[in-house]
Design an enzyme around this catalytic site. Sequence first.
Site, PDB file in Angstrom:
ATOM      1  N   LYS A 119       0.813  -1.182   0.049  1.00 24.35           N
ATOM      2  CA  LYS A 119       0.097  -0.018  -0.034  1.00 24.35           C
ATOM      3  C   LYS A 119       0.889   1.196  -0.110  1.00 24.35           C
ATOM      4  O   LYS A 119       0.838   2.132  -0.759  1.00 24.35           O
ATOM      5  CB  LYS A 119      -1.097   0.106   1.370  1.00 24.35           C
ATOM      6  CG  LYS A 119      -1.915   1.199   1.307  1.00 24.35           C
ATOM      7  CD  LYS A 119      -2.909   0.885   2.460  1.00 24.35           C
ATOM      8  CE  LYS A 119      -3.757  -0.316   2.048  1.00 24.35           C
ATOM      9  NZ  LYS A 119      -4.900  -0.483   3.243  1.00 24.35           N
ATOM     10  N   ARG A 176      -3.344   2.982   8.541  1.00 27.89           N
ATOM     11  CA  ARG A 176      -3.939   1.695   7.861  1.00 27.89           C
ATOM     12  C   ARG A 176      -2.500   0.766   7.736  1.00 27.89           C
ATOM     13  O   ARG A 176      -1.492   1.283   7.619  1.00 27.89           O
ATOM     14  CB  ARG A 176      -4.294   1.966   6.411  1.00 27.89           C
ATOM     15  CG  ARG A 176      -5.769   2.587   6.352  1.00 27.89           C
ATOM     16  CD  ARG A 176      -6.026   2.928   4.952  1.00 27.89           C
ATOM     17  NE  ARG A 176      -7.526   3.027   4.740  1.00 27.89           N
ATOM     18  CZ  ARG A 176      -7.885   4.424   4.653  1.00 27.89           C
ATOM     19  NH1 ARG A 176      -6.945   5.436   4.588  1.00 27.89           N
ATOM     20  NH2 ARG A 176      -9.281   4.684   4.462  1.00 27.89           N
ATOM     21  N   GLY A 200      -8.450  -7.138   4.597  1.00 29.27           N
ATOM     22  CA  GLY A 200      -9.069  -7.387   5.749  1.00 29.27           C
ATOM     23  C   GLY A 200      -8.299  -8.179   6.764  1.00 29.27           C
ATOM     24  O   GLY A 200      -9.151  -8.356   7.912  1.00 29.27           O
ATOM     25  N   MET A 235      -5.783  -7.332   8.440  1.00 24.27           N
ATOM     26  CA  MET A 235      -4.896  -6.413   9.726  1.00 24.27           C
ATOM     27  C   MET A 235      -5.982  -5.183   9.953  1.00 24.27           C
ATOM     28  O   MET A 235      -7.044  -5.265   9.513  1.00 24.27           O
ATOM     29  CB  MET A 235      -3.478  -6.275   9.321  1.00 24.27           C
ATOM     30  CG  MET A 235      -2.608  -7.417   9.335  1.00 24.27           C
ATOM     31  SD  MET A 235      -0.846  -7.246   8.950  1.00 24.27           S
ATOM     32  CE  MET A 235      -1.077  -6.734   7.238  1.00 24.27           C
ATOM     33  N   ARG A 239      -3.615  -0.978  -6.234  1.00 21.23           N
ATOM     34  CA  ARG A 239      -2.696  -2.115  -6.266  1.00 21.23           C
ATOM     35  C   ARG A 239      -2.930  -3.095  -7.470  1.00 21.23           C
ATOM     36  O   ARG A 239      -3.957  -2.722  -8.249  1.00 21.23           O
ATOM     37  CB  ARG A 239      -2.846  -3.051  -4.927  1.00 21.23           C
ATOM     38  CG  ARG A 239      -4.456  -3.457  -4.696  1.00 21.23           C
ATOM     39  CD  ARG A 239      -4.610  -3.917  -3.358  1.00 21.23           C
ATOM     40  NE  ARG A 239      -5.884  -4.369  -3.179  1.00 21.23           N
ATOM     41  CZ  ARG A 239      -6.711  -4.568  -1.710  1.00 21.23           C
ATOM     42  NH1 ARG A 239      -5.699  -4.544  -0.745  1.00 21.23           N
ATOM     43  NH2 ARG A 239      -7.745  -4.676  -1.845  1.00 21.23           N
ATOM     44  N   HIS A 267     -15.606  -7.605   1.292  1.00 19.61           N
ATOM     45  CA  HIS A 267     -14.586  -8.369   1.861  1.00 19.61           C
ATOM     46  C   HIS A 267     -14.780  -9.815   1.425  1.00 19.61           C
ATOM     47  O   HIS A 267     -13.923 -10.535   1.107  1.00 19.61           O
ATOM     48  CB  HIS A 267     -14.874  -8.443   3.434  1.00 19.61           C
ATOM     49  CG  HIS A 267     -13.962  -9.418   4.188  1.00 19.61           C
ATOM     50  ND1 HIS A 267     -14.408 -10.560   4.569  1.00 19.61           N
ATOM     51  CD2 HIS A 267     -12.674  -9.407   4.793  1.00 19.61           C
ATOM     52  CE1 HIS A 267     -13.404 -11.192   5.099  1.00 19.61           C
ATOM     53  NE2 HIS A 267     -12.338 -10.602   5.286  1.00 19.61           N
ATOM     54  N   SER A 311      14.624 -41.944 -11.602  1.00 23.62           N
ATOM     55  CA  SER A 311      13.339 -41.441 -11.462  1.00 23.62           C
ATOM     56  C   SER A 311      13.138 -41.310 -10.042  1.00 23.62           C
ATOM     57  O   SER A 311      13.126 -42.512  -9.342  1.00 23.62           O
ATOM     58  CB  SER A 311      12.373 -42.178 -12.253  1.00 23.62           C
ATOM     59  OG  SER A 311      11.148 -41.531 -11.985  1.00 23.62           O
ATOM     60  N   CYS A 318       8.598 -39.293 -10.558  1.00 21.62           N
ATOM     61  CA  CYS A 318       7.564 -39.680 -11.079  1.00 21.62           C
ATOM     62  C   CYS A 318       6.278 -40.069  -9.812  1.00 21.62           C
ATOM     63  O   CYS A 318       5.409 -40.205  -9.920  1.00 21.62           O
ATOM     64  CB  CYS A 318       7.476 -41.062 -11.437  1.00 21.62           C
ATOM     65  SG  CYS A 318       8.524 -42.250 -10.407  1.00 21.62           S
ATOM     66  N   TYR A 345      12.965 -34.298 -16.734  1.00 15.36           N
ATOM     67  CA  TYR A 345      11.496 -34.535 -16.902  1.00 15.36           C
ATOM     68  C   TYR A 345      10.645 -34.569 -15.507  1.00 15.36           C
ATOM     69  O   TYR A 345      11.196 -34.906 -14.569  1.00 15.36           O
ATOM     70  CB  TYR A 345      10.976 -35.410 -17.917  1.00 15.36           C
ATOM     71  CG  TYR A 345      11.344 -36.819 -17.278  1.00 15.36           C
ATOM     72  CD1 TYR A 345      10.205 -37.501 -16.338  1.00 15.36           C
ATOM     73  CD2 TYR A 345      12.353 -37.611 -17.538  1.00 15.36           C
ATOM     74  CE1 TYR A 345      10.521 -38.764 -15.835  1.00 15.36           C
ATOM     75  CE2 TYR A 345      12.531 -38.781 -16.892  1.00 15.36           C
ATOM     76  CZ  TYR A 345      11.715 -39.471 -16.316  1.00 15.36           C
ATOM     77  OH  TYR A 345      11.987 -40.685 -15.667  1.00 15.36           O
TER      78      TYR A 345
END
Length: 896
Positions: A22, A91, A100, A102, A335, A451, A779, A847, A867
């Site tokens: 913020k 804030r 919401g 805090m 934001r 909220h 694997s 796997c 992989y």
Amino acid sequence: MVRYVYDFTEGGRDMADLLGGKGSNLAEMTRLGLPVPSGFTLTTEACRAFLATGSEPAQLWEEVSAHLSALEASAGRLLGQPDDPLLLSVRSGARFSMPGMMETILDIGLNDDSVLGLGKVSGSERFAWDSYRRLVHMFGSTVMGIDSAHFERSLALLKDLRGVKDDVQLTASDLAELVDTYKNLIHLETGDHFPQSPAEQLRRAVLAVFTSWNGERARLYRRREHIPDDLGTAVNVQRMVFGNLGSDSGSGVAFTRDPATGRPGLYGDYLPNAQGEDVVAGTRNTVPLAELQRLDATSYDGLRTHMRTLERHYRDLCDIEFTIERGTLWMLQTRVGKRTAEAAFVLAAELTDEKLINGDEALARVSGEGLARLMFPRFDASATGPALARGVPASPGAAVGAVVFDSAQAVRRAAADEKVVLVRQETTPDDLPGMIAAQAVLTSRGGKTSHAAVVARGMGKVCVCGAEELTVNTEDRRFTTSDGTVIEEGTVVSVDGSAGVVYAGSVPLMDSAVLRFLETGESDEDAVVDAVTRALAHADAVRRLEVRANADTPEDAARARRFGAQGIGLCRTEHMFLGERRKLVERMILAATDTERDQALADLLPLQRQDFVGILEAMDGLPVTIRLLDPPLHEFLPDHTELAVRIATAQARGKQPDAHDVELLSAVSRMHEENPMLGLRGVRLGLVVPGLVAMQVRAIGEAVAERLVAGGAPQAEIMVPLVGDARELHLVREEVRRVLAEVSHTSGVAVDCPIGTMIELPRAALTAGRIAEEAAFFSFGTNDLTQTTWGFSRDDVEAEFFSAYLDKGVFPISPFETLDRDGVGRLVGIAVAEGRAARPGLKIGVCGEHGGDPDSVHFFHTAGLDYVSCSPFRVPVARLEAGRAALEETGGSDSR
């Protein structure tokens, strides 16, 4: 010297770690020249210092005083000045958005004297007392620890006495009376008085916001969202502007695009004559943002201009809070907005088309978790009945559950494996545990910025808000529809978060459009399907990791291939011994002679061979890793207790027990193990049960030969499970080679299958260099590797103490869901390094189901695996995350 306070003019969005999300965004808007009320930010470092020591840093208040003096000078007023008070908001603002979770305290600086001055200078006594009662309520609950419900009950009682529905209908004298009630309540509950000193109000408010970082609901939210506990929160101190000054004032929340669908347009809520907390709390029903154009065209046009500026600057959907004070527009926050999975994909595609971001950035802004949500089923529209209610489609998806009316009940029922729908008039941060436990959230008040909506979207929960026709009675645990239908607690309802509709009963589900496209290639020109297709295509273009599937049948193999699998990383042969074939395994186990055992194996051979032929055909040209039999043999026999009861019952009735049952009971008793997971299984079976490995390998070899003769391109790989020592693998490998040579000779076709092993024991990882001398590939079986590293059985412990471990923070998440990087991950790293040192170019994969977990895929990419393999339905998720992992490594991502 460490600096703890920054003016809004001194920061920017690149300072989010220090100033919080913020604070950094307020600074960024200030730099852009937008109308932001002046203020300053106390850093997250100040919060961390306070939480670590229990007291604020020595120079903190000196810095705050200096910045406050500058703020007072620019405003031409002093904090709490009796005749014309400067009022402040305090804030929270953490690095990551925690809506919401805090605390916020508004109107700091009001007291019994300054409220009178505010009434005179504003020309509205009602406004002044309304602001004062808000301050006393917020301060009492947030700073002094009084349950907010006490204040809310006092307000509700006063409205009932005055016969009014909304707060705005209360008069100045009503509100002055309410302030006295609140102050008496504070004294009664705490023995203390509401502080009249503005400086004391400010100091205590700041420390309360710092303290709220470790509040129960904040900790719960961080655990749910995997936000680190050690970040702390910044605190933003800002000059108050007022939306509750009359009909020419108001507050609102706006989105530059629809956060539920990603579609362009102006979306949000506006509430005349209200402060911002009224909008997000959902206590009063808002009007659509478009209504502001009629109410105040000048402010509406200004807001649209600022929204375009912010979206182009941030190159993303922006969530904006604003206040209009007597016709003057003020921007209070922006934001990057939380969005649904659907909106994330659509928005990423649209911003790419608009040249605001490139393909790499678009891929970074979607996620495998979001893709998985889009593959969930939706309601079958043809099977829905009349709607119980309609509201705002705040977070899409389909959910069915029993109605509950409070958070505690939702948690209790969910713990008993019951699906529930949390129904409230509006939710508050205290409802977070119930929202997590519920399948869906339904409220009778609020809109897309309430909220309930914001939190549900962030968690991927289905949500319908603002179903105004519902009368929700939480005390009697029921809601009533517009036609008088009463829905009691426990009644099953279906909630469609995409359409904003609630139905009675359980509505049938159907496949989502995304899943249908992945399965069949069919699309109805759906924007979401198109966006998903583009994201997957880009992921495939940039990823290094291959993605295979765990599949045991030709049908699963074919499905995995349609989902984009590049082979099979795990074919579990034990799944081929179930059903009617179990009898053949029983014969093998019970065999009294080599001849009987050989015959049982011979009968199994053609069945195994045909299984392998079908799988190799479905995966023609792609690798298929076939694991030799892994579980203990007694798992293929009947239950010991069931057999014993059957035999004892026959004897009690004077009958001769079935001879086969007696023979089976003897075998089960003989093969009983105290800990089968660490018993006779895996490679050990192959070394002590004659003929078992030979039968399976012969079936594989003959299947390969059959496919080669048919013109196919089979690529079978043979994996030996549970190896702990290189000698074990050497002995099995020699037998495999012998059998394959026999098959080649008999069939006249050269059959050559790579022979590797499954790394699923800590000793195997620690001796990987020696094992690699015998293995063509590794694997990782991360399920068993996790169990043996931690020293617990998954089946035994998950229900016993995992929830307590998660609550206490021992696990941030179950190590069976996301790989434990510190322990299991370290073993993986050792095995990769030592294996490739001994055999350069060693093919290595994983796997376990971790292969489809988004966070784990990023780890496997970093660890250098070739992989990942996962269940067929998680293949698209793994493909997407493998691409994101590649971008993350090269720095080509923008993960806002």
